[in-house]
Design a protein around this motif. Structure first.
Motif, PDB file in Angstrom:
ATOM      1  N   ARG A   1      -4.148  10.906   3.532  1.00  0.00           N
ATOM      2  CA  ARG A   1      -3.054  10.614   2.837  1.00  0.00           C
ATOM      3  C   ARG A   1      -3.392  10.662   1.324  1.00  0.00           C
ATOM      4  O   ARG A   1      -2.631  11.367   0.178  1.00  0.00           O
ATOM      5  CB  ARG A   1      -2.237   9.394   3.396  1.00  0.00           C
ATOM      6  CG  ARG A   1      -2.022   9.367   4.548  1.00  0.00           C
ATOM      7  CD  ARG A   1      -1.018   8.297   4.911  1.00  0.00           C
ATOM      8  NE  ARG A   1      -0.840   8.298   6.530  1.00  0.00           N
ATOM      9  CZ  ARG A   1      -0.067   7.303   7.085  1.00  0.00           C
ATOM     10  NH1 ARG A   1       0.504   6.471   6.231  1.00  0.00           N
ATOM     11  NH2 ARG A   1      -0.040   7.398   8.100  1.00  0.00           N
ATOM     12  N   LEU A   2      -4.363   9.893   0.726  1.00  0.00           N
ATOM     13  CA  LEU A   2      -4.904   9.755  -0.512  1.00  0.00           C
ATOM     14  C   LEU A   2      -5.200  11.300  -1.048  1.00  0.00           C
ATOM     15  O   LEU A   2      -4.668  11.603  -2.172  1.00  0.00           O
ATOM     16  CB  LEU A   2      -5.825   9.252  -0.656  1.00  0.00           C
ATOM     17  CG  LEU A   2      -6.388   9.082  -2.129  1.00  0.00           C
ATOM     18  CD1 LEU A   2      -5.487   8.524  -3.209  1.00  0.00           C
ATOM     19  CD2 LEU A   2      -7.788   8.137  -2.197  1.00  0.00           C
TER      20      LEU A   2
ATOM     21  N   THR B   1      -4.022   1.593  -5.107  1.00  0.00           N
ATOM     22  CA  THR B   1      -4.504   1.744  -3.565  1.00  0.00           C
ATOM     23  C   THR B   1      -5.769   1.078  -3.144  1.00  0.00           C
ATOM     24  O   THR B   1      -6.378   0.961  -4.010  1.00  0.00           O
ATOM     25  CB  THR B   1      -4.499   3.345  -3.250  1.00  0.00           C
ATOM     26  OG1 THR B   1      -4.684   3.269  -1.903  1.00  0.00           O
ATOM     27  CG2 THR B   1      -5.468   4.155  -3.822  1.00  0.00           C
TER      28      THR B   1
ATOM     29  N   SER C   1     -12.327   7.472   0.764  1.00  0.00           N
ATOM     30  CA  SER C   1     -11.200   7.519  -0.333  1.00  0.00           C
ATOM     31  C   SER C   1     -11.985   7.630  -1.803  1.00  0.00           C
ATOM     32  O   SER C   1     -11.650   8.310  -2.290  1.00  0.00           O
ATOM     33  CB  SER C   1     -10.349   6.368  -0.070  1.00  0.00           C
ATOM     34  OG  SER C   1      -9.447   6.564   0.914  1.00  0.00           O
TER      35      SER C   1
ATOM     36  N   LEU D   1       5.826   9.110   0.267  1.00  0.00           N
ATOM     37  CA  LEU D   1       5.142   8.855  -1.088  1.00  0.00           C
ATOM     38  C   LEU D   1       5.091  10.129  -1.849  1.00  0.00           C
ATOM     39  O   LEU D   1       5.453  10.225  -3.194  1.00  0.00           O
ATOM     40  CB  LEU D   1       3.746   8.067  -1.026  1.00  0.00           C
ATOM     41  CG  LEU D   1       3.098   7.980  -2.278  1.00  0.00           C
ATOM     42  CD1 LEU D   1       3.938   7.215  -3.244  1.00  0.00           C
ATOM     43  CD2 LEU D   1       1.622   7.364  -1.914  1.00  0.00           C
TER      44      LEU D   1
ATOM     45  N   GLU E   1       0.831  -1.152   0.047  1.00  0.00           N
ATOM     46  CA  GLU E   1      -0.111   0.089  -0.104  1.00  0.00           C
ATOM     47  C   GLU E   1       0.946   1.123   0.083  1.00  0.00           C
ATOM     48  O   GLU E   1       1.538   1.592   1.081  1.00  0.00           O
ATOM     49  CB  GLU E   1      -0.909  -0.147   1.279  1.00  0.00           C
ATOM     50  CG  GLU E   1      -1.819   0.925   1.460  1.00  0.00           C
ATOM     51  CD  GLU E   1      -2.459   1.559   0.030  1.00  0.00           C
ATOM     52  OE1 GLU E   1      -2.363   2.851  -0.202  1.00  0.00           O
ATOM     53  OE2 GLU E   1      -3.168   0.918  -0.440  1.00  0.00           O
TER      54      GLU E   1
ATOM     55  N   LEU F   1      -1.203   5.629  -9.383  1.00  0.00           N
ATOM     56  CA  LEU F   1      -1.391   4.892  -8.027  1.00  0.00           C
ATOM     57  C   LEU F   1      -2.315   3.809  -7.993  1.00  0.00           C
ATOM     58  O   LEU F   1      -3.540   3.995  -8.434  1.00  0.00           O
ATOM     59  CB  LEU F   1      -1.642   6.154  -6.919  1.00  0.00           C
ATOM     60  CG  LEU F   1      -1.839   5.537  -5.481  1.00  0.00           C
ATOM     61  CD1 LEU F   1      -0.508   5.324  -4.977  1.00  0.00           C
ATOM     62  CD2 LEU F   1      -2.497   6.521  -4.715  1.00  0.00           C
TER      63      LEU F   1
ATOM     64  N   VAL G   1      -2.056  13.560  -1.896  1.00  0.00           N
ATOM     65  CA  VAL G   1      -1.258  13.112  -3.281  1.00  0.00           C
ATOM     66  C   VAL G   1      -2.056  13.286  -4.386  1.00  0.00           C
ATOM     67  O   VAL G   1      -1.641  13.301  -5.444  1.00  0.00           O
ATOM     68  CB  VAL G   1      -0.471  11.769  -3.124  1.00  0.00           C
ATOM     69  CG1 VAL G   1       0.402  11.665  -1.832  1.00  0.00           C
ATOM     70  CG2 VAL G   1      -1.849  10.799  -2.824  1.00  0.00           C
TER      71      VAL G   1
ATOM     72  N   THR H   1       0.112   4.440   0.217  1.00  0.00           N
ATOM     73  CA  THR H   1      -0.129   5.566   0.994  1.00  0.00           C
ATOM     74  C   THR H   1       0.266   5.002   2.444  1.00  0.00           C
ATOM     75  O   THR H   1       0.373   6.145   3.306  1.00  0.00           O
ATOM     76  CB  THR H   1      -1.551   6.016   1.087  1.00  0.00           C
ATOM     77  OG1 THR H   1      -2.248   4.629   1.465  1.00  0.00           O
ATOM     78  CG2 THR H   1      -1.787   6.419  -0.500  1.00  0.00           C
TER      79      THR H   1
ATOM     80  N   TYR I   1      -6.188   4.942   3.687  1.00  0.00           N
ATOM     81  CA  TYR I   1      -5.748   6.232   4.368  1.00  0.00           C
ATOM     82  C   TYR I   1      -6.224   7.558   3.543  1.00  0.00           C
ATOM     83  O   TYR I   1      -5.869   8.067   2.742  1.00  0.00           O
ATOM     84  CB  TYR I   1      -4.386   6.585   4.613  1.00  0.00           C
ATOM     85  CG  TYR I   1      -3.580   5.324   5.303  1.00  0.00           C
ATOM     86  CD1 TYR I   1      -3.691   5.186   6.653  1.00  0.00           C
ATOM     87  CD2 TYR I   1      -2.762   4.342   4.592  1.00  0.00           C
ATOM     88  CE1 TYR I   1      -3.014   4.224   7.352  1.00  0.00           C
ATOM     89  CE2 TYR I   1      -2.094   3.329   5.396  1.00  0.00           C
ATOM     90  CZ  TYR I   1      -2.372   3.281   6.716  1.00  0.00           C
ATOM     91  OH  TYR I   1      -1.721   2.324   7.380  1.00  0.00           O
TER      92      TYR I   1
END
Length: 230
Positions: A115-116, A108, A153, A90, A83, A106, A119, A85, A112
């Motif tokens: 965190r996604l 995933t 997410s 990253l 993963e 990415l 980015v 993230t 998270y």
């Protein structure tokens, strides 16, 4: 040298695929496999990447040297796992790859969301695993509350406008075909436009029960739909 991040660490790399035509739609790409994943899905196809503390296959500086040699030959770089993230390094790794002129992708599980979200501005494409309805996640991943985070997410990804694919790996031992149909409707209602259903080779007795009629109906609910059989 890698861009410095607040953790003072570089990306931990569990493996590298130098060329792929299938992991980043429309692009010739390399795949960087990030070490570590907090979930324990029974059908994980990269179990050697689960342990975040395991010895890495290569260093991030070696990956950068490889990418430098592929400028003009590759279109993009996909960060997969494990993963990605999970790692604080990253965002810096993505920024550095983009600075080299590569498009970034990415893969995933969405565990998270915050965190996604951080980015997403650094990404040209995202492949998001949606493992099932929220209430089935705990049994699939072995982690309580994982479904809530994954679907959060999903909402962030759809709202971002970043091109993406959602994909679900399924066999009848994970949840019923009826529940799968409910998942299709939920994804469509969420605004997903690209969905892929992937066959999972499950334990004895678990099997694939998707009919051609169902596939036709599902294809009508998405701009892009794919069935991927083993």
């Amino acid at each position: 040298m890698p861009i410095a991040v607040s953790s003072g660490q570089s990306l931990r790399v569990g493996g590298l695929t130098p060329l792929t035509t299938i992991d980043f739609p429309g692009r010739l790409a390399a795949v960087v496999y990030c070490q570590g994943c907090p979930w324990r899905c029974s059908y994980c196809h990269n179990p050697e990447l689960l342990d975040a503390a395991a010895p890495t296959a290569t260093s991030w500086s070696q990956v950068l040297a490889f990418l430098e040699s592929r400028r003009g030959l590759l279109d993009g770089v996909v960060f997969s796992g494990g993963e990605p993230t999970l790692q604080a390094a990253l965002p810096a790794a993505l920024a550095q790859v983009r600075a080299m002129g590569f498009a970034t992708g990415l893969h995933t599980g969405g565990m998270y969301p915050e965190r996604l979200a951080a980015v997403l501005p650094l990404l040209d494409w995202v492949g998001l695993d949606i493992k099932g309805p929220k209430h089935h996640y705990d049994a699939i991943t072995g982690v309580p509350g994982s479904g809530v985070r994954a679907w959060e997410s999903l909402g962030l990804l759809v709202a971002s406008g970043v091109p993406h694919e959602c994909r679900t790996t399924w066999h009848s031992g994970l949840f019923s075909a009826e529940t799968l149909c409910e998942l299709v409707t939920a994804l469509s209602d969420q605004g997903v436009v690209c969905w892929a259903l992937q066959e999972c080779r499950g334990p004895s007795g678990a099997h694939w029960t998707v009919t051609s009629q169902q596939a036709i109906r599902w294809a009508a609910q998405f701009a892009t739909f794919a069935l991927r059989r083993q």
